[in-house]
Design a protein around this motif. Structure first.
Motif: not given
Length: 420
Positions: A207-219, A251-260, A300-305
Motif C-alpha cells: 500500500l502506498f500513501s502520500g500526504g501534505d508532509d510531502a512524504m510518499v511511503q510504501c507499506i 525529497r522527491a516532491h516540493g510540496a504535499g503529495v496528492t495523487a498516486l 502541468l501548471g496546477g496542483g495535480v490532485w
C-alpha cells in the motif's frame, strides 16, 4: 490541444469527487462538500481549518453537509436521476466496489464524520435510486475520511486515509460490508500532516500513501492480509502493531503529495506515478533499495490532485514511423485533475533502443480549461463490455472518450470528448 465542452451545468453544492459506475457506465456519482459559514476561515475540500492562537483547530465546531448525486449520460444527454442528501456530513471521496453483483452495484462514501457509508444502486427502481446498506465508523466523529479505495483482489479489504494523519486498513470479516458485518480497523502508517491519497499495488501486496508532509511511503501488507487473527474484533484503531515502511521518501516532491498511481512494465519493473501541490506529475522508480529515483517529471501548471489511467499499451507499435529508438515501447494515457489549471490528458511514454537505456517522458496531449475554480473531480466514462438496448453503442476500438469534470467554488460540471 484545447478541448471545449459539449455541455455544462451548475450544481447546487460544490462538487468534491466523481466516479462512473464500472458495471453500468452510463451512470456516475458526484459527491459534494459544503462547509457552513462560521467564524473560521476555511478553504475547501482539503479542510485546512484556521487554527486558534494556541494551535488548536476549529474543526470540531464546523458543520458540514453533502450529497451523492446520481447522473445518467447516454447519447449526449445528461440527466440528473436522484440526489441522496447527507445533512450532517460532507462527502470527500467515493469508490465503487469491483466485487459487487453487477446488477446491484455497491458504492462506498468517505465522509467528514469519520465514517464509511455504503449504498446499493437500485437500477430496477423507477427512477433508479441509492439505498443505504451500512454505516461503519472507522475514526473519531470529528475526523475526515480523505481518500478511500477497495483492495484489487480481496473484497473484504478497504484502504482509507484520515485527517489526523492515519492510514488505515478496514476489514469486513464476511466481505459484505453490510451493517451486520463485523468490521475491524487497523492503523498501518501515519503522516505528520493530512494524508491526501493512497493506493494499493497492482498485486495487492503493498500500500502506498502520500500526504501534505510531502512524504510518499510504501507499506508491505501481505502478511497482515493473511493473518486475520492480528486484527482483533473491534472497530478501534491500534497503532501498536504498525509495520515499518518498506521505504519512504520526503525529497522527491516540493510540496504535499496528492495523487498516486502504480504501474508495472515489462521485466516486472515497478513504477509509481505521483501528483503534488507543486504542480508536477512525476514517475518514480521503485526498483531496488535506497532513495526513490525520479525518472520523469513535468510541470502541468496546477496542483495535480488526481490521476486516472485511460488506456495503456506495451510493446513497440510497428505502425509508428522512425527508428527503433524513436518508437515508444510503452505508452500510458492519463486523465489528470490539475486544480486551478483545469484538466489535462497526459501521455507517458517509454522509449528503448538497442543497447540504449530506456527513457521516459511526459507530454500533454490535450487540456480543458473552462473551469474557473479548483478542478478536484474528473472521470473518464468506461467503455461498456456489454450493452443493453437503451445504452449508447460504443466501438471498443474508438479513440474518442467522454470525460466529466467538475470545479469546486463555481460548482460547474462539464462533459467533453477527447481523442486518445
Amino acid at each position: 490541444m484545447e478541448v471545449s465542452s459539449l455541455l455544462s451545468t451548475t450544481l447546487d453544492v460544490p462538487p468534491s469527487c466523481i466516479a462512473f459506475c464500472p458495471s453500468h457506465p452510463e451512470y456516475f456519482i458526484v459527491g459534494t462538500y459544503f462547509l457552513y459559514p462560521s467564524s473560521t476561515v476555511a478553504s475547501s475540500i482539503d479542510a485546512q481549518e484556521t487554527p486558534d492562537n494556541d494551535g488548536t483547530s476549529h474543526r470540531e465546531r464546523q458543520q458540514r453537509s453533502g450529497s451523492a448525486v446520481l447522473y445518467r449520460y447516454v447519447k449526449s444527454v445528461l440527466t440528473p436521476v436522484c440526489t441522496l442528501s447527507l445533512p450532517s456530513a460532507a462527502v470527500l471521496d467515493i469508490a465503487w466496489s469491483p466485487f459487487a453483483n453487477r446488477d446491484v452495484p455497491l458504492l462506498c462514501v468517505a465522509t467528514s464524520t469519520g465514517t464509511l457509508e455504503f449504498y446499493n444502486l437500485i437500477l430496477d427502481a423507477s427512477p433508479p435510486t441509492l439505498a443505504r446498506t451500512a454505516v461503519h465508523g472507522i475514526a473519531d466523529a470529528d475526523a475526515l475520511i480523505l481518500d478511500v479505495v477497495f483492495h484489487p483482489s480481496n473484497a473484504g479489504i478497504i484502504g482509507a486515509t484520515v485527517s489526523n494523519g492515519d492510514v488505515v486498513l478496514c476489514r469486513s470479516h464476511d466481505k459484505t460490508w453490510e451493517q451486520a458485518s463485523s468490521v475491524s480497523v487497523k492503523t498501518i502508517a501515519h503522516h505528520s500532516l493530512e494524508p491526501w491519497t493512497l493506493t494499493f499495488s497492482n498485486d495487492g501486496q503493498n500500500l502506498f500513501s502520500g500526504g501534505d508532509d510531502a512524504m510518499v511511503q510504501c507499506i508491505e501488507i501481505g502478511d497482515l492480509l493473511r493473518d486475520e487473527d492480528s486484527w482483533g474484533s473491534s472497530q478501534e484503531d491500534d497503532e501498536t502493531g504498525m509495520p515499518a515502511p518498506l521505504w519512504s521518501d520526503r525529497r522527491a516532491h516540493g510540496a504535499g503529495v496528492t495523487a498516486l498511481l502504480p504501474i508495472t512494465v515489462e521485466h516486472d519493473r515497478k513504477l509509481l506515478l505521483t501528483g503534488s501541490y507543486d504542480d508536477h506529475i512525476r514517475l518514480l522508480s521503485m526498483t531496488g533499495k535506497g532513495r526513490r529515483e525520479v525518472i520523469a517529471e513535468l510541470n502541468l501548471g496546477g496542483g495535480v490532485w488526481r490521476l486516472e489511467l485511460i488506456k495503456s499499451r506495451q510493446g513497440a507499435d510497428e505502425k509508428t514511423r522512425g527508428s527503433v529508438s524513436d518508437r515508444p515501447t510503452a505508452v500510458y494515457t492519463l486523465l489528470v485533475s490539475c486544480m486551478h489549471a483545469g484538466a489535462r490528458i497526459v501521455q507517458l511514454s517509454q522509449r528503448t533502443g538497442d543497447g540504449v537505456e530506456s527513457h521516459w517522458d511526459f507530454e500533454v496531449q490535450a487540456q480543458f480549461t473552462e473551469h474557473k475554480s479548483m478542478n478536484y473531480g474528473t472521470a473518464v466514462q468506461p467503455i461498456a463490455t456489454s450493452l443493453s438496448a437503451d445504452r449508447e453503442s460504443v466501438d471498443p476500438a474508438t479513440k474518442q472518450r467522454t470525460i466529466v469534470s467538475t470545479s469546486f467554488y463555481d460548482k460547474l460540471l462539464c462533459v467533453w470528448n477527447v481523442d486518445v
